[in-house]
Design a protein around this motif. Structure first.
Motif, PDB file in Angstrom:
ATOM      1  N   ASP A  61     -11.556   7.817   3.899  1.00  0.00           N
ATOM      2  CA  ASP A  61     -11.726   6.869   5.019  1.00  0.00           C
ATOM      3  C   ASP A  61     -10.374   6.534   5.440  1.00  0.00           C
ATOM      4  O   ASP A  61     -10.080   5.597   6.505  1.00  0.00           O
ATOM      5  CB  ASP A  61     -12.605   5.917   4.745  1.00  0.00           C
ATOM      6  CG  ASP A  61     -14.019   6.413   4.642  1.00  0.00           C
ATOM      7  OD1 ASP A  61     -14.442   7.460   5.252  1.00  0.00           O
ATOM      8  OD2 ASP A  61     -14.741   5.865   3.710  1.00  0.00           O
ATOM      9  N   PHE A  62      -9.133   6.622   4.696  1.00  0.00           N
ATOM     10  CA  PHE A  62      -7.861   5.934   5.090  1.00  0.00           C
ATOM     11  C   PHE A  62      -6.982   7.027   5.292  1.00  0.00           C
ATOM     12  O   PHE A  62      -6.025   6.711   6.362  1.00  0.00           O
ATOM     13  CB  PHE A  62      -7.459   5.338   3.819  1.00  0.00           C
ATOM     14  CG  PHE A  62      -6.216   4.591   3.882  1.00  0.00           C
ATOM     15  CD1 PHE A  62      -6.049   3.536   4.398  1.00  0.00           C
ATOM     16  CD2 PHE A  62      -4.946   5.165   3.314  1.00  0.00           C
ATOM     17  CE1 PHE A  62      -4.979   2.618   4.641  1.00  0.00           C
ATOM     18  CE2 PHE A  62      -3.654   4.472   3.386  1.00  0.00           C
ATOM     19  CZ  PHE A  62      -3.652   3.350   4.085  1.00  0.00           C
ATOM     20  N   VAL A  63      -6.931   8.538   4.858  1.00  0.00           N
ATOM     21  CA  VAL A  63      -6.065   9.242   5.440  1.00  0.00           C
ATOM     22  C   VAL A  63      -6.575  10.212   6.408  1.00  0.00           C
ATOM     23  O   VAL A  63      -7.515  10.926   6.298  1.00  0.00           O
ATOM     24  CB  VAL A  63      -5.645  10.239   3.990  1.00  0.00           C
ATOM     25  CG1 VAL A  63      -4.619  11.403   4.273  1.00  0.00           C
ATOM     26  CG2 VAL A  63      -4.903   9.261   3.053  1.00  0.00           C
ATOM     27  N   TYR A  64      -5.721  10.489   7.506  1.00  0.00           N
ATOM     28  CA  TYR A  64      -6.049  11.370   8.136  1.00  0.00           C
ATOM     29  C   TYR A  64      -4.911  12.568   8.090  1.00  0.00           C
ATOM     30  O   TYR A  64      -3.619  12.627   8.132  1.00  0.00           O
ATOM     31  CB  TYR A  64      -5.675  10.907   9.826  1.00  0.00           C
ATOM     32  CG  TYR A  64      -6.897   9.741  10.066  1.00  0.00           C
ATOM     33  CD1 TYR A  64      -7.994  10.135  10.617  1.00  0.00           C
ATOM     34  CD2 TYR A  64      -6.335   8.360   9.999  1.00  0.00           C
ATOM     35  CE1 TYR A  64      -9.004   9.076  11.029  1.00  0.00           C
ATOM     36  CE2 TYR A  64      -7.322   7.632  10.329  1.00  0.00           C
ATOM     37  CZ  TYR A  64      -8.453   7.802  10.615  1.00  0.00           C
ATOM     38  OH  TYR A  64      -9.400   6.882  11.029  1.00  0.00           O
ATOM     39  N   ALA A  65      -5.502  13.717   7.552  1.00  0.00           N
ATOM     40  CA  ALA A  65      -4.437  14.699   7.042  1.00  0.00           C
ATOM     41  C   ALA A  65      -4.098  15.631   7.821  1.00  0.00           C
ATOM     42  O   ALA A  65      -4.863  16.028   8.828  1.00  0.00           O
ATOM     43  CB  ALA A  65      -5.163  15.552   5.953  1.00  0.00           C
ATOM     44  N   ILE A  95      -8.953  18.364   7.749  1.00  0.00           N
ATOM     45  CA  ILE A  95      -7.697  18.121   8.494  1.00  0.00           C
ATOM     46  C   ILE A  95      -8.104  17.846   9.828  1.00  0.00           C
ATOM     47  O   ILE A  95      -8.873  17.950  10.686  1.00  0.00           O
ATOM     48  CB  ILE A  95      -7.195  19.529   8.909  1.00  0.00           C
ATOM     49  CG1 ILE A  95      -6.865  20.280   7.246  1.00  0.00           C
ATOM     50  CG2 ILE A  95      -5.940  19.809   9.571  1.00  0.00           C
ATOM     51  CD1 ILE A  95      -6.463  21.703   7.153  1.00  0.00           C
ATOM     52  N   ALA A  96      -7.032  16.827  10.295  1.00  0.00           N
ATOM     53  CA  ALA A  96      -7.144  16.005  11.597  1.00  0.00           C
ATOM     54  C   ALA A  96      -6.214  16.542  12.736  1.00  0.00           C
ATOM     55  O   ALA A  96      -6.438  16.281  13.755  1.00  0.00           O
ATOM     56  CB  ALA A  96      -6.969  14.429  11.368  1.00  0.00           C
ATOM     57  N   ALA A  97      -5.139  17.220  12.032  1.00  0.00           N
ATOM     58  CA  ALA A  97      -4.148  17.678  13.250  1.00  0.00           C
ATOM     59  C   ALA A  97      -3.426  18.544  12.488  1.00  0.00           C
ATOM     60  O   ALA A  97      -3.316  18.994  10.930  1.00  0.00           O
ATOM     61  CB  ALA A  97      -3.218  16.467  13.502  1.00  0.00           C
ATOM     62  N   LEU A  98      -2.556  19.409  13.249  1.00  0.00           N
ATOM     63  CA  LEU A  98      -1.337  20.122  12.658  1.00  0.00           C
ATOM     64  C   LEU A  98      -0.249  19.449  12.835  1.00  0.00           C
ATOM     65  O   LEU A  98       0.178  19.045  13.823  1.00  0.00           O
ATOM     66  CB  LEU A  98      -1.458  21.419  13.418  1.00  0.00           C
ATOM     67  CG  LEU A  98      -2.641  22.494  13.254  1.00  0.00           C
ATOM     68  CD1 LEU A  98      -2.524  23.850  14.287  1.00  0.00           C
ATOM     69  CD2 LEU A  98      -2.848  22.623  11.951  1.00  0.00           C
ATOM     70  N   GLY A  99       0.647  19.535  11.824  1.00  0.00           N
ATOM     71  CA  GLY A  99       1.988  18.666  11.935  1.00  0.00           C
ATOM     72  C   GLY A  99       2.651  18.608  10.622  1.00  0.00           C
ATOM     73  O   GLY A  99       1.898  18.549   9.451  1.00  0.00           O
ATOM     74  N   GLU A 100       3.667  18.525  10.278  1.00  0.00           N
ATOM     75  CA  GLU A 100       4.873  18.318  11.295  1.00  0.00           C
ATOM     76  C   GLU A 100       5.235  19.458  11.798  1.00  0.00           C
ATOM     77  O   GLU A 100       5.768  20.110  10.919  1.00  0.00           O
ATOM     78  CB  GLU A 100       5.775  17.181  10.959  1.00  0.00           C
ATOM     79  CG  GLU A 100       6.829  16.920  11.928  1.00  0.00           C
ATOM     80  CD  GLU A 100       7.799  15.860  11.354  1.00  0.00           C
ATOM     81  OE1 GLU A 100       8.911  15.523  11.993  1.00  0.00           O
ATOM     82  OE2 GLU A 100       7.555  15.069  10.078  1.00  0.00           O
ATOM     83  N   VAL A 101       5.169  19.823  12.948  1.00  0.00           N
ATOM     84  CA  VAL A 101       5.712  20.862  13.668  1.00  0.00           C
ATOM     85  C   VAL A 101       6.784  20.877  14.626  1.00  0.00           C
ATOM     86  O   VAL A 101       6.604  19.832  15.303  1.00  0.00           O
ATOM     87  CB  VAL A 101       4.548  21.981  13.874  1.00  0.00           C
ATOM     88  CG1 VAL A 101       3.801  22.373  12.848  1.00  0.00           C
ATOM     89  CG2 VAL A 101       3.929  21.280  15.190  1.00  0.00           C
ATOM     90  N   GLY A 102       7.550  21.764  15.023  1.00  0.00           N
ATOM     91  CA  GLY A 102       8.446  21.575  16.230  1.00  0.00           C
ATOM     92  C   GLY A 102       9.805  22.351  16.231  1.00  0.00           C
ATOM     93  O   GLY A 102       9.556  23.637  15.567  1.00  0.00           O
ATOM     94  N   LEU A 103      10.907  21.879  16.630  1.00  0.00           N
ATOM     95  CA  LEU A 103      12.094  22.828  16.562  1.00  0.00           C
ATOM     96  C   LEU A 103      13.025  21.997  15.860  1.00  0.00           C
ATOM     97  O   LEU A 103      13.208  20.590  15.937  1.00  0.00           O
ATOM     98  CB  LEU A 103      12.525  22.939  18.199  1.00  0.00           C
ATOM     99  CG  LEU A 103      11.730  23.713  18.989  1.00  0.00           C
ATOM    100  CD1 LEU A 103      12.284  23.959  20.322  1.00  0.00           C
ATOM    101  CD2 LEU A 103      11.463  25.173  18.184  1.00  0.00           C
TER     102      LEU A 103
END
Length: 280
Positions: A61-65, A95-103
């Motif tokens: 309930d605390f971590v959004y992974a 899983i709540a999101a994909l990250g950290e991703v980028g350039l």
């Protein structure tokens, strides 16, 4: 009842490595007592993703992974990338999101200026995964790399994205906001004019706050270990810049995190639950 805060971007697994499970447990308890109701925990590679998902199991309930691959490093092997995407598929419900991703930007010289095409393709694959599994993306994109990342988001029809610790020209900031994406500031906003200017340009409906912990900060945070306990001071400072009440701003920032992370029907259910809760 005090304000509530969500740290929109930090590396919780690095705290686990640095402090160990028992001490981190005590730290999280202190954060929660201070009003921190959650953290968006990003990953940097496959091993980091496994640790982050462990943390999600321990603190559901605390971590959004978030599962991802940080771009400021050599590209992953085909085997690691396949396992990362397999992990997303198998553990989607955690899983709540994909990250950290980028350039990459800061380490390009150190890495010998590798061609950006490989990193662009890797990001495109993550964006396609985000569409496949209906997940937002948490982005590392700064300076001259922002436009390329923004164009990829548009090409892949990504509607939910967070540009963390954004550093970009005003024209790009305006395009990001117009597209409905989110932008975050760190504790640097309390002492750096560039970040203060960013806050002035971004409507509160598109704004998030983060620590990028355990990254260290200067100014009033000099010499302190970075934790989400910095967030109340950050929100108070932004409220002064915006001429708003800190309580109302803190609430809006929480809403923004939920709008980023939750699918539309999930967010509407959360809104209904909040409405019923306050109506009791």
């Amino acid at each position: 009842m005090g304000n509530k805060y969500i740290d929109a971007h930090l590396h919780l697994d690095q705290y686990l490595l640095r402090y160990g499970k028992e001490k981190l447990h005590d730290m999280i308890n202190r954060w929660q007592l201070a009003g921190v109701s959650g953290v968006v925990a990003v990953s940097t590679d496959l091993a980091s993703a496994y640790r982050t998902l462990d943390l999600k199991q321990w603190y559901p309930d605390f971590v959004y992974a978030a599962v991802g691959y940080h771009p400021e490093q050599p590209l992953p092997s085909e085997k690691e990338l396949c396992e990362l995407f397999s992990l997303v598929r198998q553990e989607r419900r955690w899983i709540a999101a994909l990250g950290e991703v980028g350039l990459p930007h800061y380490t390009l010289e150190k890495m010998g200026h590798p061609p950006l095409e490989g990193y662009m393709e890797l990001l495109r694959l993550f964006l396609q995964q985000s569409q496949m599994f209906d997940l937002p993306v948490l982005l590392h994109a700064v300076h001259d790399k922002v436009q390329s990342v923004f164009e990829l988001l548009q090409q892949e029809n990504v509607s939910r994205a967070h540009f963390h610790w954004l550093k970009a020209p005003q024209e790009m900031i305006q395009q990001i906001v117009k597209a409905g994406y989110y932008v975050s500031v760190t504790p640097e906003v309390c002492y750096r004019k560039r970040d203060q200017r960013l806050v002035e340009l971004v409507p509160i409906e598109n704004l998030l706050v983060e620590t990028d912990g355990p990254w260290p900060f200067a100014g009033p945070f000099e010499g302190q270990n970075t934790t989400p306990l910095f967030l109340p001071q950050v929100v108070d400072y932004i409220a002064c810049l915006k001429g708003l009440g800190a309580s109302g701003l803190a609430n809006q920032l929480m809403i923004n995190v939920y709008k980023l992370l939750l699918k539309k029907d999930q967010y509407q259910s959360w809104q209904l639950w909040q409405s019923n809760k306050h109506g009791e």
